[in-house]
Design a protein around this motif. Structure first.
Motif, short mmCIF file in Angstrom:
data_model
loop_
_atom_site.label_atom_id
_atom_site.label_comp_id
_atom_site.label_asym_id
_atom_site.label_seq_id
_atom_site.Cartn_x
_atom_site.Cartn_y
_atom_site.Cartn_z
N SER A 5 6.19 6.93 -76.49
CA SER A 5 6.88 6.24 -75.39
C SER A 5 5.87 5.60 -74.45
O SER A 5 4.97 6.27 -73.96
N VAL A 26 14.81 4.84 -72.39
CA VAL A 26 14.85 4.96 -73.85
C VAL A 26 15.94 5.95 -74.26
O VAL A 26 16.04 7.05 -73.70
N LEU A 70 9.86 12.40 -71.98
CA LEU A 70 10.47 11.08 -72.14
C LEU A 70 11.17 10.63 -70.86
O LEU A 70 11.12 9.45 -70.50
N ALA A 89 9.68 7.24 -69.77
CA ALA A 89 10.52 6.10 -70.18
C ALA A 89 11.98 6.53 -70.16
O ALA A 89 12.60 6.75 -71.21
#
Length: 231
Positions: A152, A55, A48, A52
């Protein structure tokens, strides 16, 4: 035991395809149900952060192995549903033997996944492993890392898409402005020579008046001839 429970829950409709929900394309917060010390958590968070980093990640901690794992997993999933603070939930753990993964075959955990208020991704074990949580989940991922990639969008890809859309929008706005400028130039040319436009209108009116006079002059003799014939 695995097959009997699967058959019973399937008969209840918990695994129906009509229950499946689409994953949000641009989640703002992603929840993870796993052990804080699990390698799966590190894999998901790393993926993640790479894809991204903007996020938000929320951990709902739970043991993923042993007799205490099933009720704890069910509570963690229920807590995520009650709080409604994430857009999608990943239920995961790394690989292991059938006994190591058995907590994810517990009926309480399976029902908690089915009752989730957010889309749930099941990522238990390696690609070849199958757990009962895979069936009520909205999506099954072969590994925890794959689950992170599925939920994601890659920031680089999104930025490239935005740049392409911005260029397309700029071109379309330019075309609209060019067309408006051409119409404005044509109107300015007409306004720049008002005498010419008025002259054309006078000419049309004069020609129309002449035709009316000619028509009126031609009708009078014809009417007089008709009266004489009648007498």
């Amino acid at each position: 035991q695995f097959l009997r429970l699967k058959q019973r829950l399937e008969a209840e409709g918990l695994f129906d395809a009509s229950r499946k929900r689409a994953l949000p394309p641009f989640p703002r917060a992603i929840g993870i149900v796993t052990s804080p010390g699990a390698a799966a958590l590190h894999d998901v968070v790393t993926a993640l952060a790479r894809r991204a980093c903007h996020v938000q990640v929320v951990l709902y901690p739970s043991p993923v192995q042993g007799v205490d794992a099933p009720p704890a997993l069910a509570r963690a999933i229920a807590t995520a549903s009650e709080r409604r603070e994430v857009d999608v939930l990943i239920v995961c753990r790394g690989g292991g033997s059938l006994e190591d993964l058995w907590a994810f075959n517990d009926e309480r955990v399976v029902r908690a996944v089915a009752a989730g208020t957010s889309p749930v991704v099941s990522a238990v074990g390696h690609e070849s492993a199958v757990s009962l949580t895979d069936f009520p989940a909205d999506l099954r991922a072969p590994t925890p890392t794959a689950a992170a990639e599925l939920v994601s969008p890659a920031t680089v890809d999104c930025a490239e898409r935005l740049r392409a859309l911005a260029m397309q929008m700029q071109r379309r706005v330019g075309h609209v402005l060019d067309a408006g400028a051409q119409r404005l130039d044509a109107a300015a040319l007409r306004l720049a020579r008002p005498a010419q436009a008025l002259g054309l209108q006078r000419l049309r009116l004069s020609m129309g008046a002449s035709r009316l006079q000619s028509a009126a002059a031609g009708q009078a003799p014809a009417a007089l001839a008709g009266e004489l014939e009648g007498q």
